[in-house]
Write an enzyme that holds these catalytic residues in place. Structure first.
Site, short mmCIF file in Angstrom:
data_model
loop_
_atom_site.label_atom_id
_atom_site.label_comp_id
_atom_site.label_asym_id
_atom_site.label_seq_id
_atom_site.Cartn_x
_atom_site.Cartn_y
_atom_site.Cartn_z
N ASP A 8 -7.92 1.72 6.76
CA ASP A 8 -7.77 2.02 5.37
C ASP A 8 -6.96 0.22 4.82
O ASP A 8 -8.02 -0.23 3.86
CB ASP A 8 -6.64 3.06 4.23
CG ASP A 8 -7.69 3.86 4.67
OD1 ASP A 8 -9.02 4.30 4.68
OD2 ASP A 8 -7.89 5.54 4.37
N GLU A 30 0.74 -0.86 0.21
CA GLU A 30 0.22 -0.26 -0.08
C GLU A 30 1.00 1.32 -0.16
O GLU A 30 1.79 1.73 1.44
CB GLU A 30 -1.10 -0.03 1.80
CG GLU A 30 -1.60 1.15 1.07
CD GLU A 30 -2.41 1.52 2.50
OE1 GLU A 30 -2.25 0.39 3.51
OE2 GLU A 30 -3.11 2.30 3.02
N ASP A 42 -0.80 -0.67 5.77
CA ASP A 42 -0.93 -0.44 7.23
C ASP A 42 -1.99 -0.76 7.96
O ASP A 42 -2.71 -1.90 7.58
CB ASP A 42 -1.48 1.33 7.17
CG ASP A 42 -0.39 2.40 6.59
OD1 ASP A 42 0.82 1.64 5.74
OD2 ASP A 42 -1.05 3.31 5.83
N ASP A 72 -4.35 -0.17 9.54
CA ASP A 72 -5.67 0.85 9.95
C ASP A 72 -6.70 0.58 9.14
O ASP A 72 -6.71 -0.50 8.62
CB ASP A 72 -5.20 1.99 9.99
CG ASP A 72 -4.14 2.53 8.55
OD1 ASP A 72 -5.03 1.50 7.44
OD2 ASP A 72 -4.42 3.39 8.44
#
Ligand code: 0RA
Length: 635
Positions: free
Chosen positions: A504, A427, A500, A502
């Site tokens: 997203d 990402e 990541d 998180d």
């Protein structure tokens, strides 16, 4: 009663020792002490209720998830017997405290005792802080209460009168054994829906009192309804085909339907318990299916060319449920989670029922038969064309735009041992940049992904062709797409999604998994798709910086240290290249989660929930973090 005092005490000590043994080694009884293990407690109690229904008593099960973390399972069966047991204890006390006491009562037919469970309600009691059993039977309402993993708190006593019958079990799992675990409404619903399909004409209700959610399942047409449900978002080519028969003591029940999709979805069950890893019954089904279609095609002069249709050709677009009932003396399960049927007799039984059932159906339904055969032949041709195209690319005889599409973004591995090589889908360009500089050049390739990945739930192959990002992934892997995908051609033994840690990041993971699920499913089936797990925290120690992967590990490290400096990683980009390699990419240190798709049908449903238009179920799903990815944890 006096004469029983001594034996009562002695047997009570034995019983408590038995329950203590369960608490010492819970894994031996319920597989694990994670979320999955905690749900085993529910299945154990529910299976007792289902056994009662299978034997012809009752038609209703209700499950309540309470705010305090306890759970109730109620049924309207005959009720657990409330008389005195020969030991001088009440029968409910024996049933819920003596290991394997359940078996004594079961004398009829099949038991719901697939793999791991069937260990008995006393195991659930042993692993609970408290348990409360209310029984409606013989005009009375009776109750017995337990505490501390099986000690009698309040002995069996009458608390009311009623003409109803049934059993209501409530328990609170021991939080010291099941750390950080909650019951999942979604997980329980999925399994109960499956049971409702397999049982037919039973109502199963699930209620989450905390989040105010409820679901109710009732199906009249059993596995036929199940297949209709599997295909509800697809276009079916015909009505569900259903056949059943008994061969050599094995009852075989099969429902199947072709759709215009390329996906194959076969789910199998043994005595109402899912066999996630298939086994002899699935092998028998596949053999019978392939034979039936090839014979029909030959006998009707349909097959062009000399060789017949492959199994894969006749399964393209097929959704099927295989439900078999096997008497206990023939039951055999294999594999670590006992999710694979080993019974050799099941193979022939299912093969012959499938062959005969399909042969009859095809002869009676010529139009459908021709339709399916046409689809199978197209699949065969597409596979052959794809193989030729790949060979040409290999030989360099085809002018392909592979290099151009991937452009400068893919950084290849230099090693030629493809199965050893790894493709990291990363990402963001900045993390991609770090990954490029620190990777092991020989075995690790990097493809940075920019922006959002296309939602493939409803995407067609043309949509993929028009999508730069996914096209790059397809070319990097180099093994085709959709029905032409051949995992043996993959340029990488592992494809690793690195995002990541998180929301997203999770979203990108889900989108990519959806893509692989729909267009490169064998990659998942072969265990070649992984999720990288970057650390969540860093801490400063006397030895320098250290990385912490989980909240539990952090709590452990914090113990007795008030001034520990803790940093939270927000994303991959916060680590320098060296840190990224060491924590997340280095095979010696990293933890990879293998994406597993034993739950193929449910996974697609979940993807539908996540990616569909309805927001509420998606939110619930994300909150619960249901994990079709987080199964195999290894270094
Ligand atoms: C043994 C005998 C009888 C009922 C049950 C077990 C029974 C067990 C459970 C566990 C959960 N729900 C249950 N419902 C019934 C029947 C005894 C009789 O009435 O003849």
């Amino acid at each position: 009663m006096a004469k029983n005092t001594n034996t009562y005490d002695e047997s009570s000590i034995k019983i408590l020792e038995g329950l203590e043994a369960v608490r010492k080694r819970p894994g031996m009884y319920i597989g694990s002490t994670d979320k999955r293990g905690m749900h085993h407690l529910v299945w154990e109690i529910v299976d007792n209720a289902i056994d009662e229904i299978i034997n012809g008593y009752g038609d209703y099960i209700k499950i309540l998830l309470h705010k305090d973390g306890s759970i109730t399972i109620a049924d309207n069966g005959r009720g657990v017997p409330i008389g005195m047991h020969e030991s001088g204890k009440s029968t409910p006390e024996v049933v819920y405290t003596v290991l394997h006491a359940g078996g004594k009562f079961e004398n009829t037919g099949y038991k719901v005792s697939g793999g791991l469970h069937g260990v008995g309600a006393s195991v659930v009691n042993a692993l609970s802080t408290w348990m409360d059993v209310v029984i409606y039977k013989d005009g009375k309402i009776s109750e017995i209460k337990f505490k501390n993993g099986g000690e009698v708190d309040v002995p069996l006593k009458q608390i009311g009168e009623s003409k109803k019958t049934g059993t209501i079990v409530t328990f609170l799992p021991n939080k010291e054994i099941f750390k950080n675990c909650n019951f999942s409404f979604t997980t329980i619903c999925e399994r109960m829906q499956e049971s409702a399909f397999l049982l037919s004409n039973v109502t199963i209700e699930v209620i989450d009192e905390e989040d105010n959610l409820n679901a109710k399942y009732h199906y009249e047409n059993g596995i036929i309804s199940f297949v209709e449900y599997m295909n509800e978002n697809k276009t079916a080519l015909h009505k569900v085909i259903h056949f059943d028969n008994t061969k050599n003591e094995i009852e075989v029940d099969i429902a199947m339907q072709y759709t215009d999709s390329y996906n194959e979805q076969i789910l199998s069950f043994v005595n109402n318990v899912k066999t996630s890893d298939g086994g002899t019954h699935e092998v028998g089904f596949k053999t019978g299916l392939t034979k039936a279609f090839n014979d029909y095609a030959k006998n009707n002069g349909i097959l062009k060319g000399k060789d017949g249709l492959d199994g894969g050709d006749v399964r393209e677009g097929l959704s099927a449920i295989i439900a078999v009932k096997i008497p206990e003396h023939l039951l055999q399960f294999e594999g670590q989670t006992k999710g694979k049927l080993g019974t050799p007799e099941a193979r022939n039984a299912v093969e012959s029922v499938t062959y005969d059932g399909l042969k009859f159906f095809l002869e009676e339904n010529k139009e459908v038969a021709l339709n399916i055969l046409e689809k199978a032949q197209k699949s065969k041709m597409a596979r052959e064309a794809a193989r030729k195209a790949r060979e040409q690319v290999r030989k360099g005889t085809s002018k392909n735009n592979k290099e151009k599409i991937v452009g400068g973004k893919l950084v290849k591995a230099t090693g030629k041992n493809y199965s050893e090589n790894e493709l990291f889908l990363v990402e963001g360009d900045s993390a991609g940049g770090s990954a490029k500089t620190c990777r092991n050049r020989e075995t690790q390739a990097i493809l940075p992904l920019r922006g959002k990945v296309l939602n493939c739930e409803k995407a067609s192959q043309n949509d993929i062709d028009a999508n730069q990002e996914l096209k790059q992934i397809e070319y990097a892997i180099g093994a085709g797409l959709g029905p032409n995908f051949d995992y043996t051609e993959s340029n990488y033994g592992k494809v690793i999604i690195m995002t990541d840690a998180d929301v997203d990041g999770s979203h990108i993971q889900i989108l990519l998994i959806t893509f692989f699920y729909r267009f490169m499913r064998p990659l998942i089936e072969q265990g070649m798709l992984y999720i990288a797990t970057p650390p969540l925290y860093s801490i400063e120690t006397s030895k320098g910086k250290e990385y912490i992967a989980t909240d539990e590990e952090l709590a452990e490290r914090k113990k007795g240290k008030s001034n520990l400096k803790v940093g939270r990683f927000k994303g991959l980009g916060e680590m320098d290249a060296h840190e990224l390699y060491e924590t997340t990419m280095d095979p010696k240190n990293r933890t990879l989660h293998r994406v597993n798709l034993t739950d193929a049908a449910l996974a697609e449903k979940r993807i539908h929930v996540l990616m569909g238009d309805e927001v509420a179920p998606r939110k619930e799903w994300i909150n619960e973090n249901v994990d079709f990815t987080l199964e195999d944890d290894f270094r």
